[in-house]
Scaffold this active site. Structure first.
Site, PDB file in Angstrom:
ATOM      1  N   GLY A  11     -38.256  13.636   6.115  1.00  0.00           N
ATOM      2  CA  GLY A  11     -37.195  12.282   6.153  1.00  0.00           C
ATOM      3  C   GLY A  11     -37.472  11.430   7.138  1.00  0.00           C
TER       4      GLY A  11
ATOM      5  N   ASP B  59     -26.393  16.608   7.928  1.00  0.00           N
ATOM      6  CA  ASP B  59     -25.525  17.043   6.867  1.00  0.00           C
ATOM      7  C   ASP B  59     -24.841  18.211   7.374  1.00  0.00           C
ATOM      8  OD1 ASP B  59     -24.239  17.585   4.556  1.00  0.00           O
ATOM      9  OD2 ASP B  59     -25.848  17.541   3.205  1.00  0.00           O
ATOM     10  N   SER B  60     -25.190  19.518   7.092  1.00  0.00           N
ATOM     11  CA  SER B  60     -24.597  20.766   7.422  1.00  0.00           C
ATOM     12  C   SER B  60     -24.848  20.974   8.822  1.00  0.00           C
ATOM     13  CB  SER B  60     -25.174  21.971   6.480  1.00  0.00           C
ATOM     14  OG  SER B  60     -26.263  22.065   6.952  1.00  0.00           O
ATOM     15  N   GLY B  61     -25.995  20.289   9.241  1.00  0.00           N
ATOM     16  CA  GLY B  61     -26.310  20.493  10.761  1.00  0.00           C
ATOM     17  C   GLY B  61     -27.119  21.717  10.963  1.00  0.00           C
TER      18      GLY B  61
ATOM     19  N   LEU C  54     -30.882  21.146  12.549  1.00  0.00           N
ATOM     20  CA  LEU C  54     -30.840  20.725  13.756  1.00  0.00           C
ATOM     21  C   LEU C  54     -30.484  21.968  14.622  1.00  0.00           C
ATOM     22  CD1 LEU C  54     -31.048  18.489  15.894  1.00  0.00           C
ATOM     23  CD2 LEU C  54     -28.585  17.795  15.422  1.00  0.00           C
TER      24      LEU C  54
ATOM     25  N   LYS D  92     -23.348  12.673   8.584  1.00  0.00           N
ATOM     26  CA  LYS D  92     -22.241  12.578   7.739  1.00  0.00           C
ATOM     27  C   LYS D  92     -20.985  13.106   8.314  1.00  0.00           C
ATOM     28  CE  LYS D  92     -24.876  12.974   3.329  1.00  0.00           C
ATOM     29  NZ  LYS D  92     -25.341  13.738   2.358  1.00  0.00           N
TER      30      LYS D  92
END
Ligand code: IMP
Ligand code: MG
Length: 188
Positions: free
Chosen positions: A50, A110-112, A115, A138
């Site tokens: 991405g 997004d959900s993390g 990361l 997000k």
């Protein structure tokens, strides 16, 4: 939007235009440049796939004598909101990061989970510093252990495509960010 909708089936609206993105990436580049001492080397680590578009623009918005680039490939396995979803590192970089300034470059948080997993992995390798720059956030993650120091834009909760982001590998090449209707992957 109507011309875009006809050309790219499933897109519902443009969320960030090419011009907005260009301006924002230039800002981020200036901020990142100012954060690190000019004489110290910076290693940008992009999370593929991405981040490939964002990283290539961001790197060119940073002007310092010593900047290196490497990549990791991570993928999230499992369905939807299943808490057992697991992030796997599919490709690791060869560059040693011990003692270096590492800037992890993410497309979207997004959900993390991605990361958290990759942050832990890189943190174990004793970088001199570890910072995160995410193009989109997000703001949904509830237990993010690595707050990004730089975020391009806060993003809506829709599924987004373009500027490196995909739906089933489609639409990574769009120079803007658009929302795509749920279920569009079946019709593409
Ligand atoms: P997280 O681990 O849930 O934060 O998800 C991060 C990864 O999921 C990102 O690096 C993207 O590859 C993917 N992702 C999350 N949201 C989107 C989206 O809206 N569009 C495209 N990819 C997304
Ligand atoms: Mg993806």
């Amino acid at each position: 939007m109507s011309g875009v909708a006809a050309r790219y089936p499933g897109l519902t609206r443009i969320v960030f235009s090419e011009a907005e993105i260009t301006a924002r990436v230039a800002d981020l580049g200036r901020q990142i440049d100012a954060f690190y001492p000019l004489e110290e080397e910076l290693l940008m680590v992009g999370l593929l796939k991405g981040a490939f578009v964002f990283l290539s623009d961001l790197a060119r918005a940073i002007s310092r004598p010593s900047l290196k680039v490497d990549f990791l490939v991570a993928a999230l396995y499992g369905e939807g909101t299943d808490p057992s979803r697991e992030v796997r590192l599919l490709y690791d970089m060869e560059t040693p990061i011990e003692g270096r300034h590492v800037l992890l470059v993410e497309d979207i948080i997004d959900s993390g989970k991605t990361l958290n997993r990759i942050g832990d992995e890189l943190g174990r390798r004793s970088p001199r510093s570890l910072e995160v720059c995410a193009f989109l956030h997000k703001q949904l993650a509830t237990d993010l252990r690595y707050e990004p120091r730089w975020v391009g834009f806060d993003a809506p909760a829709d599924w987004l495509v373009g500027y490196g982001l995909d739906l089933g590998e489609r639409y990574r090449h769009l120079p803007f960010i658009a929302a795509i209707a749920p279920g569009s992957e079946r019709g593409l």
